[in-house]
Design a protein around this motif. Structure first.
Motif, PDB file in Angstrom:
ATOM      1  N   ALA A  13       0.825  -1.207   0.000  1.00 41.93           N
ATOM      2  CA  ALA A  13       0.000   0.000   0.000  1.00 41.93           C
ATOM      3  C   ALA A  13       0.859   1.256   0.000  1.00 41.93           C
ATOM      4  N   ALA A  14       2.001   1.201   0.698  1.00 37.65           N
ATOM      5  CA  ALA A  14       2.876   2.378   0.762  1.00 37.65           C
ATOM      6  C   ALA A  14       3.485   2.709  -0.590  1.00 37.65           C
ATOM      7  N   GLU A  15       3.555   1.715  -1.483  1.00 36.93           N
ATOM      8  CA  GLU A  15       4.149   1.930  -2.801  1.00 36.93           C
ATOM      9  C   GLU A  15       3.117   2.311  -3.856  1.00 36.93           C
ATOM     10  N   LEU A  16       1.845   2.311  -3.478  1.00 32.81           N
ATOM     11  CA  LEU A  16       0.769   2.586  -4.426  1.00 32.81           C
ATOM     12  C   LEU A  16       0.174   3.964  -4.176  1.00 32.81           C
ATOM     13  N   PRO A  62      -3.813  -8.740  -9.638  1.00 31.55           N
ATOM     14  CA  PRO A  62      -2.387  -9.100  -9.590  1.00 31.55           C
ATOM     15  C   PRO A  62      -1.673  -8.852 -10.914  1.00 31.55           C
ATOM     16  N   THR A  63      -2.420  -8.958 -12.013  1.00 30.90           N
ATOM     17  CA  THR A  63      -1.811  -8.747 -13.322  1.00 30.90           C
ATOM     18  C   THR A  63      -1.669  -7.266 -13.664  1.00 30.90           C
ATOM     19  N   ALA A  64      -2.384  -6.415 -12.939  1.00 27.36           N
ATOM     20  CA  ALA A  64      -2.259  -4.955 -13.115  1.00 27.36           C
ATOM     21  C   ALA A  64      -2.345  -4.322 -11.731  1.00 27.36           C
ATOM     22  N   PRO A  65      -1.328  -4.569 -10.911  1.00 25.64           N
ATOM     23  CA  PRO A  65      -1.427  -4.229  -9.485  1.00 25.64           C
ATOM     24  C   PRO A  65      -1.507  -2.742  -9.185  1.00 25.64           C
ATOM     25  N   ARG A  66      -1.201  -1.898 -10.141  1.00 26.11           N
ATOM     26  CA  ARG A  66      -1.241  -0.461  -9.889  1.00 26.11           C
ATOM     27  C   ARG A  66      -2.484   0.210 -10.478  1.00 26.11           C
ATOM     28  N   LYS A  67      -3.456  -0.603 -10.869  1.00 25.49           N
ATOM     29  CA  LYS A  67      -4.668  -0.074 -11.487  1.00 25.49           C
ATOM     30  C   LYS A  67      -5.836  -0.279 -10.527  1.00 25.49           C
ATOM     31  N   PRO A  68      -6.271   0.795  -9.824  1.00 23.77           N
ATOM     32  CA  PRO A  68      -7.342   0.634  -8.839  1.00 23.77           C
ATOM     33  C   PRO A  68      -8.722   0.920  -9.421  1.00 23.77           C
ATOM     34  N   VAL A  69      -9.734   0.537  -8.661  1.00 24.62           N
ATOM     35  CA  VAL A  69     -11.085   1.046  -8.863  1.00 24.62           C
ATOM     36  C   VAL A  69     -11.420   1.828  -7.602  1.00 24.62           C
ATOM     37  N   GLY A  88      -3.382   4.476   9.489  1.00 23.35           N
ATOM     38  CA  GLY A  88      -4.458   3.662   8.962  1.00 23.35           C
ATOM     39  C   GLY A  88      -4.198   3.290   7.505  1.00 23.35           C
ATOM     40  N   ARG A  89      -5.228   2.805   6.840  1.00 22.94           N
ATOM     41  CA  ARG A  89      -5.080   2.381   5.455  1.00 22.94           C
ATOM     42  C   ARG A  89      -4.843   3.576   4.529  1.00 22.94           C
ATOM     43  N   LEU A  90      -3.878   3.429   3.645  1.00 20.08           N
ATOM     44  CA  LEU A  90      -3.689   4.407   2.576  1.00 20.08           C
ATOM     45  C   LEU A  90      -4.612   4.093   1.413  1.00 20.08           C
ATOM     46  N   SER A  91      -4.874   2.828   1.217  1.00 18.50           N
ATOM     47  CA  SER A  91      -5.789   2.326   0.197  1.00 18.50           C
ATOM     48  C   SER A  91      -6.178   0.920   0.630  1.00 18.50           C
ATOM     49  N   TYR A  92      -7.055   0.303  -0.145  1.00 18.44           N
ATOM     50  CA  TYR A  92      -7.501  -1.055   0.182  1.00 18.44           C
ATOM     51  C   TYR A  92      -6.867  -2.005  -0.833  1.00 18.44           C
ATOM     52  N   VAL A  93      -5.861  -2.734  -0.371  1.00 19.70           N
ATOM     53  CA  VAL A  93      -5.062  -3.595  -1.241  1.00 19.70           C
ATOM     54  C   VAL A  93      -5.437  -5.052  -0.954  1.00 19.70           C
ATOM     55  N   LEU A  94      -6.052  -5.711  -1.915  1.00 15.77           N
ATOM     56  CA  LEU A  94      -6.619  -7.031  -1.657  1.00 15.77           C
ATOM     57  C   LEU A  94      -5.589  -8.032  -1.143  1.00 15.77           C
ATOM     58  N   TRP A  95      -4.366  -7.995  -1.685  1.00 18.63           N
ATOM     59  CA  TRP A  95      -3.368  -8.974  -1.237  1.00 18.63           C
ATOM     60  C   TRP A  95      -2.827  -8.652   0.154  1.00 18.63           C
ATOM     61  N   GLU A  97      -5.207  -7.772   2.437  1.00 16.83           N
ATOM     62  CA  GLU A  97      -6.444  -7.981   3.192  1.00 16.83           C
ATOM     63  C   GLU A  97      -6.890  -9.440   3.104  1.00 16.83           C
ATOM     64  N   ASN A  98      -5.924 -10.336   2.936  1.00 18.74           N
ATOM     65  CA  ASN A  98      -6.225 -11.765   2.811  1.00 18.74           C
ATOM     66  C   ASN A  98      -7.193 -12.020   1.660  1.00 18.74           C
ATOM     67  N   TRP A  99      -7.077 -11.209   0.595  1.00 15.45           N
ATOM     68  CA  TRP A  99      -7.894 -11.318  -0.613  1.00 15.45           C
ATOM     69  C   TRP A  99      -9.389 -11.248  -0.293  1.00 15.45           C
ATOM     70  N   THR A 100      -9.742 -10.380   0.651  1.00 15.07           N
ATOM     71  CA  THR A 100     -11.140 -10.199   1.052  1.00 15.07           C
ATOM     72  C   THR A 100     -11.749  -9.035   0.280  1.00 15.07           C
ATOM     73  N   PRO A 101     -12.646  -9.298  -0.664  1.00 14.58           N
ATOM     74  CA  PRO A 101     -13.255  -8.198  -1.417  1.00 14.58           C
ATOM     75  C   PRO A 101     -14.350  -7.523  -0.600  1.00 14.58           C
ATOM     76  N   PRO A 102     -14.714  -6.309  -0.943  1.00 11.27           N
ATOM     77  CA  PRO A 102     -15.867  -5.681  -0.285  1.00 11.27           C
ATOM     78  C   PRO A 102     -17.127  -6.504  -0.516  1.00 11.27           C
ATOM     79  N   ILE A 103     -17.964  -6.564   0.493  1.00  8.85           N
ATOM     80  CA  ILE A 103     -19.257  -7.230   0.320  1.00  8.85           C
ATOM     81  C   ILE A 103     -20.249  -6.289  -0.353  1.00  8.85           C
ATOM     82  N   LEU A 104     -20.024  -4.978  -0.165  1.00  9.33           N
ATOM     83  CA  LEU A 104     -20.971  -3.984  -0.690  1.00  9.33           C
ATOM     84  C   LEU A 104     -20.212  -2.766  -1.189  1.00  9.33           C
TER      85      LEU A 104
END
Length: 245
Positions: A13-16, A62-69, A88-95, A97-104
């Motif tokens: 996250a610090a690099e993104l 993972p194939t485009a790790p610097r491309k967020p939504v 706190g979080r600078l961004s929400y980085v799935l890898w 967060e144990n690959w936990t996507p938002p539920i909503l």
């Protein structure tokens, strides 16, 4: 012979980038999700297994790790509410967060259409979002949609579930539109609701309720004091010293 693709180490996250530096069209795009966060912070104040992000980048490819939504708001369950980093979080980085996507995910449509009904919908499907809420209070007729819609992921597509208040069993909360006061502004907002269909109050309304309760308590104390004084006066009229008891 089998070949495997070896991806480079995923950035932290610090690099993104923590923002795409794109300004929102209007303040509602921040106020509406921030109200949902404020209410949730009161309702789930004792829980530490959730995170609600506002205008925060989600890195998930993972194939485009610097491309967020970047949704207007999103809720994840089963993650740390407060990451143990200084700010706190600078961004929400799935890898991270144990690959936990938002539920909503919540999007507020504004004057500049942002692909909420097509491009972003596909991205949220790829991300693994289960519920997608689109609030379009001003431009729903332009976009040929209802002003409030909730989509649920079914297999590999989002299916429209409701155009009014909607109950989310995984959250044990409903979400919908109602009139309320937030930041001194009375208008329709997105709210969380309980199972009985009652909405949770805004911070402004909680303050007003607390003030009313304090005033009622003060009035009751004054009434009790007056009743005691009236009793003392009646006893004195009968020649009884109330202080002798």
């Amino acid at each position: 012979m089998e070949y495997s693709i070896v991806l480079p180490p995923l950035p932290t996250a610090a690099e993104l980038p923590d923002s795409d530096d794109t300004p929102v069209d209007n303040e509602l795009q921040n106020l509406i999700p921030n109200l949902l966060l404020a209410i949730l912070s009161a309702v789930w104040g004792d829980r530490q297994d959730w995170f609600f992000g506002v205008d925060m980048g989600i890195y998930y490819l993972p194939t485009a790790p610097r491309k967020p939504v970047i949704p207007d708001g999103f809720l994840s369950l089963g993650v740390e509410r407060r990451r143990r980093v200084p700010n706190g979080r600078l961004s929400y980085v799935l890898w991270e967060e144990n690959w936990t996507p938002p539920i909503l995910v919540v999007e507020i449509v504004s004057q500049t259409y942002g692909g909420e009904y097509d491009i972003k919908m596909e991205k949220y499907l790829d991300l693994g979002v289960l519920y997608y809420v689109i609030y379009n209070p001003d431009y729903w007729q332009r976009d040929n949609h209802a002003f409030f819609e909730v989509y649920q992921r079914v297999d590999d597509e989002f299916i429209l579930q409701s155009q009014e208040r909607f109950w989310i069993p995984q959250l044990q909360l409903g979400i919908g539109v109602d009139l309320g006061i937030y930041k001194g502004w009375e208008r329709d907002w997105l709210f969380w609701f309980d199972q009985a269909g009652d909405r949770f109050p805004t911070p402004d309304e909680r303050i007003e309720q607390a003030q009313q309760q304090a005033q009622q308590a003060q009035q009751q104390a004054q009434q009790a004091q007056q009743a005691l004084q009236d009793l003392r006066n009646r006893l004195k009229q009968r020649g009884i010293d109330p202080d002798s008891f």
